[in-house]
Design an enzyme around this catalytic site. Sequence first.
Site, mmCIF file in Angstrom:
data_model
loop_
_atom_site.group_PDB
_atom_site.id
_atom_site.type_symbol
_atom_site.label_atom_id
_atom_site.label_comp_id
_atom_site.label_asym_id
_atom_site.label_seq_id
_atom_site.Cartn_x
_atom_site.Cartn_y
_atom_site.Cartn_z
ATOM 1 N N GLU A 253 -14.087 -19.222 21.779
ATOM 2 C CA GLU A 253 -14.428 -17.972 21.099
ATOM 3 C C GLU A 253 -13.872 -16.754 21.860
ATOM 4 O O GLU A 253 -14.039 -16.655 23.080
ATOM 5 C CB GLU A 253 -15.957 -17.879 20.960
ATOM 6 C CG GLU A 253 -16.462 -16.611 20.307
ATOM 7 C CD GLU A 253 -15.895 -16.364 18.918
ATOM 8 O OE1 GLU A 253 -15.861 -17.308 18.117
ATOM 9 O OE2 GLU A 253 -15.469 -15.223 18.641
ATOM 10 N N THR A 298 -12.984 -15.373 13.252
ATOM 11 C CA THR A 298 -13.115 -16.816 13.467
ATOM 12 C C THR A 298 -12.728 -17.597 12.216
ATOM 13 O O THR A 298 -12.037 -18.619 12.296
ATOM 14 C CB THR A 298 -14.567 -17.175 13.842
ATOM 15 O OG1 THR A 298 -14.877 -16.552 15.071
ATOM 16 C CG2 THR A 298 -14.746 -18.674 13.991
ATOM 17 N N HIS A 414 -18.731 -14.129 22.970
ATOM 18 C CA HIS A 414 -18.518 -13.324 21.763
ATOM 19 C C HIS A 414 -19.099 -11.943 22.014
ATOM 20 O O HIS A 414 -20.131 -11.818 22.673
ATOM 21 C CB HIS A 414 -19.233 -13.999 20.577
ATOM 22 C CG HIS A 414 -18.934 -13.379 19.254
ATOM 23 N ND1 HIS A 414 -19.336 -12.103 18.909
ATOM 24 C CD2 HIS A 414 -18.248 -13.859 18.189
ATOM 25 C CE1 HIS A 414 -18.915 -11.824 17.693
ATOM 26 N NE2 HIS A 414 -18.244 -12.871 17.227
ATOM 27 N N ASP A 473 -9.465 -18.211 19.424
ATOM 28 C CA ASP A 473 -9.445 -17.863 17.998
ATOM 29 C C ASP A 473 -8.855 -16.481 17.719
ATOM 30 O O ASP A 473 -8.110 -16.304 16.781
ATOM 31 C CB ASP A 473 -10.825 -18.046 17.344
ATOM 32 C CG ASP A 473 -11.915 -17.137 17.897
ATOM 33 O OD1 ASP A 473 -11.743 -16.590 19.000
ATOM 34 O OD2 ASP A 473 -12.953 -16.994 17.217
ATOM 35 N N HIS A 474 -9.199 -15.493 18.544
ATOM 36 C CA HIS A 474 -8.708 -14.118 18.299
ATOM 37 C C HIS A 474 -9.008 -13.278 19.523
ATOM 38 O O HIS A 474 -9.643 -13.762 20.464
ATOM 39 C CB HIS A 474 -9.360 -13.515 17.052
ATOM 40 C CG HIS A 474 -10.865 -13.642 17.045
ATOM 41 N ND1 HIS A 474 -11.673 -12.898 17.863
ATOM 42 C CD2 HIS A 474 -11.688 -14.478 16.362
ATOM 43 C CE1 HIS A 474 -12.937 -13.238 17.670
ATOM 44 N NE2 HIS A 474 -12.989 -14.216 16.769
HETATM 45 C C1 GP9 Z 1 -20.151 -17.084 14.135
HETATM 46 C C2 GP9 Z 1 -18.943 -17.101 14.972
HETATM 47 C C3 GP9 Z 1 -18.397 -15.719 15.193
HETATM 48 O O1 GP9 Z 1 -20.580 -18.313 13.672
HETATM 49 O O2 GP9 Z 1 -18.028 -18.020 14.566
HETATM 50 O O3 GP9 Z 1 -17.480 -15.306 14.277
HETATM 51 P P1 GP9 Z 1 -16.539 -14.035 14.558
HETATM 52 O O4 GP9 Z 1 -17.436 -12.832 14.618
HETATM 53 O O5 GP9 Z 1 -15.859 -14.260 15.863
HETATM 54 O O6 GP9 Z 1 -15.610 -14.019 13.422
HETATM 55 MN MN MN Z 2 -14.526 -15.643 16.772
#
Ligand code: GP9
Ligand code: MN
Length: 646
Positions: A253, A298, A414, A473-474
């Site tokens: 993440e 995500t 996150h 992911d980002h």
């Molecule tokens: C929530 C997680 C976060 O389930 O995958 O998503 P994001 O805010 O990074 O798109």
């Molecule tokens: Mn994410």
Amino acid sequence: MKKYVQSKMGFFIIAVVLLWFKSYFIYVNEFDLGIQNKLQQFLLFFNPLSSALIFLGIALFAKGRRAGIWIILIQMFMGVLLYANLVFYRFNNDFITLPVLTQTSNFGSLGSSIADLVKWSDMLYLMDIVILIALFIWSRKDWSTSRMKFRTPAIILTAGALAFTVNLHLAETDRPQLLERTFDRNYIVKYLGAYNFQIYDAIQSLKSSTQRVLADSSDVTVVENYTRSKYAAPDEELFGIAEGKNVIKIHLESFQSFLLNYELHGEEVTPFLNSLINDNKDFTYFENFFHQTEQGKTADAELIMDNSLYGLPQGAAFVTRSKNTYQALPAILKQEQEYTNAIFHGDSKSFWNRDEIYKQFAIDLFFDDTYYDMSEEQVIGYGLKDKPFFEESIPYLESLPEPFYAHLMTLTHHHPYLLDPGDATIAPAETNSSSVNRYFQTARYMDEALEKFFEDLKESGLYEDSVIFLYGDHYGISENHNEAMSEIIGEEITPYKYAQLQRVPFIIKVPGVEGMGTVSKFSGQTDAMPTLLHLLGIKAQDYILFGTDMFSENHKGYVPFRNGDFITEEFSYIKDIYYDTATGEELKETAEMQQVREKVEHELSLSDKVLFGDLLRFYTPTEDWEPVDTSEYFYPAKSKVDLLTD
Ligand code: GP9
Ligand code: MN
């Protein structure tokens, strides 16, 4: 003068001026719109005027004092709209679009983030409403009770429309095709303002829903021809080398590659991940791998990695295109090689509409938060902490029929990067941004969670013979933190530099293949799926895929970003300027650069056609391909107890 202020027209003009100046103040102080010249500066100032005239002008059609109430209500509505955008922007560096608004199920888990994004000083943005209400109470007795002559509001609306036309014309001289190129929302706000952006966005959404109705099977042929022409044949030695092996896919993440091998206070931040990329005999690290996500974050990353399509320019396809036909990697593995597909994530199943879209991807088991112990001490921020997440996932992993495709998604690292004090094992950084400071601590926590998970995988016997890969992911640190980031990396964060920071890790172990160390080929998330298909012995050219096999000699090395920018080994195209990728030196456009730029635009638009037109419903990849039957999937598929005792 006093008399004028006390009149209905005076009240209207004051409202217009307040809305105009407030909007401009917010544009300048809250948004980073990249103003490059005097004209843009002027348009930023000028653009709220037409919206204020038109929207507030409508209120003047109301009779007598009611017009005042309408003005206040409209002013409030526009204020709320702008403020919502502002809060959204503080976190996402982006503006709200209608598709994003339909993702309200996501807002619940955002609680802790939102509290971090709202400031006391925002009360200032209520001033205009307070002034208008006070003025209305004070002056309304003196207003005429009759309706204004129709001509007056009509003239005001015409003036508003005229102001808008001039605005648009000037904008188009600076940026041709402003409205046609849908790539960058920042541009629309910069030139036309936040209110016009909302209207533009609504029209875009409407257009996209009509696109599905109008699409037919010939559209997919155009796309197929393109992806086939782009196809990169596999390295023969690697094709099928991991056929029938379990695949363990680990989602890191918000993890950006600059964290790897980075030292804070003289300590490695991610010693375990570093051990995978520094002289590791099993793993191969793609150091020039980029995320390609947009508003879907995500959800975009998941979509791109498993479908080799681009995310949408607005919103998340997970939400707005969840009824589409897909031919996702897990579905292919299931049909071709009887894989069992499972996703593990310690958040509620409806976040990003996962419980709907996963059916289209043929996910058999979705281990959402109900499968884990979510008691208070195990949870932080969005959901389950990474350490208990991995620990509790092991028995489920062991219970899966083989071969399996298992996707484990971490969560603790996150925004806003919260940790319980006992979980922090590295001191925060010392910049002026608390998010940036904490970013290193949650990264360390994730790293420790991964180290333990790998030990457990080895112990369970799953490590040796599985394909294991990790990807970011980002971004985690948005442009709003450029100042703090420049302290971290010791360089100014220019747009060029910011783009270079969009590297995320792609680290892979393939059983039977010796780790290749650090590979510097340029690649992106769209390339993951064709790479995996080939390793698992499935021909990628049968499918509509925009990426190419990263191990192939003919791998295409340009990496499009969702906004039309792109990076290649030689040059980067960022916000209309070309740079030497290695040095950051500005370059003049050559024929080759132009060609890549056009290709990127074309490719993105074809991918949009696939999603908006739901084109895969017209496409049959192989002779015996069966479209996924979503009625076969339901979450929770099996109870916790059944799973572990079966
Ligand atoms: C929530 C997680 C976060 O389930 O995958 O998503 P994001 O805010 O990074 O798109
Ligand atoms: Mn994410």
